[in-house]
Design a protein around this motif. Sequence first.
Motif, mmCIF file in Angstrom:
data_model
loop_
_atom_site.group_PDB
_atom_site.id
_atom_site.type_symbol
_atom_site.label_atom_id
_atom_site.label_comp_id
_atom_site.label_asym_id
_atom_site.label_seq_id
_atom_site.Cartn_x
_atom_site.Cartn_y
_atom_site.Cartn_z
ATOM 1 N N ILE A 74 0.846 -1.188 0.000
ATOM 2 C CA ILE A 74 0.000 0.000 0.000
ATOM 3 C C ILE A 74 0.884 1.242 0.000
ATOM 4 N N CYS A 75 0.549 2.190 -0.874
ATOM 5 C CA CYS A 75 1.264 3.460 -0.933
ATOM 6 C C CYS A 75 0.255 4.588 -0.766
ATOM 7 N N ALA A 76 0.468 5.446 0.223
ATOM 8 C CA ALA A 76 -0.433 6.569 0.477
ATOM 9 C C ALA A 76 0.391 7.855 0.547
ATOM 10 N N GLY A 79 -3.175 11.975 0.322
ATOM 11 C CA GLY A 79 -4.539 11.620 -0.041
ATOM 12 C C GLY A 79 -4.649 10.689 -1.234
ATOM 13 N N ASP A 80 -3.549 10.498 -1.952
ATOM 14 C CA ASP A 80 -3.536 9.552 -3.069
ATOM 15 C C ASP A 80 -3.097 8.186 -2.553
ATOM 16 N N VAL A 81 -3.649 7.135 -3.147
ATOM 17 C CA VAL A 81 -3.348 5.790 -2.658
ATOM 18 C C VAL A 81 -3.219 4.828 -3.828
ATOM 19 N N THR A 94 -3.928 -0.921 -8.578
ATOM 20 C CA THR A 94 -5.051 0.006 -8.690
ATOM 21 C C THR A 94 -4.799 1.184 -7.768
ATOM 22 N N GLY A 95 -5.496 2.272 -8.020
ATOM 23 C CA GLY A 95 -5.329 3.456 -7.184
ATOM 24 C C GLY A 95 -6.289 4.551 -7.597
ATOM 25 N N ASN A 96 -6.251 5.654 -6.880
ATOM 26 C CA ASN A 96 -7.177 6.762 -7.146
ATOM 27 C C ASN A 96 -6.485 7.967 -7.775
ATOM 28 N N LEU A 100 0.128 9.453 -9.798
ATOM 29 C CA LEU A 100 0.931 8.585 -8.933
ATOM 30 C C LEU A 100 1.115 7.209 -9.567
ATOM 31 N N LEU A 101 0.065 6.704 -10.219
ATOM 32 C CA LEU A 101 0.170 5.428 -10.916
ATOM 33 C C LEU A 101 1.185 5.502 -12.052
ATOM 34 N N ASN A 102 1.139 6.579 -12.841
ATOM 35 C CA ASN A 102 2.082 6.733 -13.945
ATOM 36 C C ASN A 102 3.516 6.837 -13.439
#
Length: 403
Positions: A74-76, A79-81, A94-96, A100-102
């Motif tokens: 888990i990476c937080a 506020g992004d996870v 997966t994430g919001n 951050l995903l890129n």
Amino acid sequence: MDVHNVFLHGDLTETVYMKQPAGFVDEEHHDHVWLLQKSLYGLKQTPRAWFDKFSNFLLEFGFFCSIHDPSLFICAKNGDVIFLLLYVDDMVITGNSSSLLNSLLEELNKRFRMKDLGQLHYFLGIQAQFHSGGLFLSQQKYAEDLLIAAAMSNCSSVATPLPQQLNKAPHQDRLFENPKYFCSLAGKLQYLTLTRPDIQFSVNYVCQKMHAPIVSDFQHLKRILRYIKGTTTMGISFSNTTNCKMIVFSDSDYSGCNKTSRSTGGFCTFLGDNIISWSSRKQPTVSKSSTEAEYRAMSEATSEITWIVNLLCSLGVPQFETPELFCDNLSVVYLTANPSFHARIKHFANHYHYVREQVAFGNLIVNHISADYHIADVFTKSLSQGLFEELRFKLGVVVCGGI
């Protein structure tokens, strides 16, 4: 995503020597050996070396490893996870936050040879289909391959995985001539229960026979395969509009085993309307009463509740409502609130009283449910076709086209 040549990435921390492979032998020093710096396929240290390498990369990026599931990272950040689930060289991410995903994908491609497989559609034999109402998981291809391996791809189907009467026929009590084949099919059936809670009890039943299967046991196994033949397109549908309240159903079939007199305990866990875990297992010792058998099954369900609640909290999904556990035995329900039957329960093992402690702490609510509406029945006994199909629907096991 997938990692190319995954086991070649690991760094060895132990001293490992290898003979010079054919085609790379030094003619002047043909009796020399190689001192390995990196891991190779076939070494016992390789899986651990790869996991250490990849997990250290994730920790450097800002992930932390979940203590409740070592394969979940888990990476937080602000506020992004991001959630990353790893199984050897296969991973689901997966994430919001797209940025951050890129950023993660760029770093992964710099450090490892990665293959981006796109949106989740197939993972470890599980097919994922997104629809307007949520997600559908199935193992249709796996089930079809299993039927081919058992030479039953053209067999006729049946409505239930097991007959109601499980006692073997007198002329079928001789040992099955190919127990290795029996064990192979039974083991493959176990993996199918990942998306098919409706066959959990029946698969557990035949797996108990693997040490010395008889002819009637093989007939039961073939019946399960015939049931699968008619339900290959079935799987679990997850709704995206339900709440996150946890509801659990626990049940036990008292002294259900004719040979050992042991009971079978089962439970299923729902998060809102979505089933997320289930179990069917013969209890390790004989229970002296139906109350004891039910209490043991409830204790196992309570342990599952504690684990899931902790896992959900690490995912950022806390339980604002107290989980509820339903049981069809009134004596057990009373026992969780007040040990009023001390003379009859003083022999219970201490760890079975875990459920009472959770009730006392306010972490769990135990309720009674009528046996007529008890979903967990499907995990403890063989049922008639009508009742089986009704409970199968309540579990959320449906055909993809019927969502």
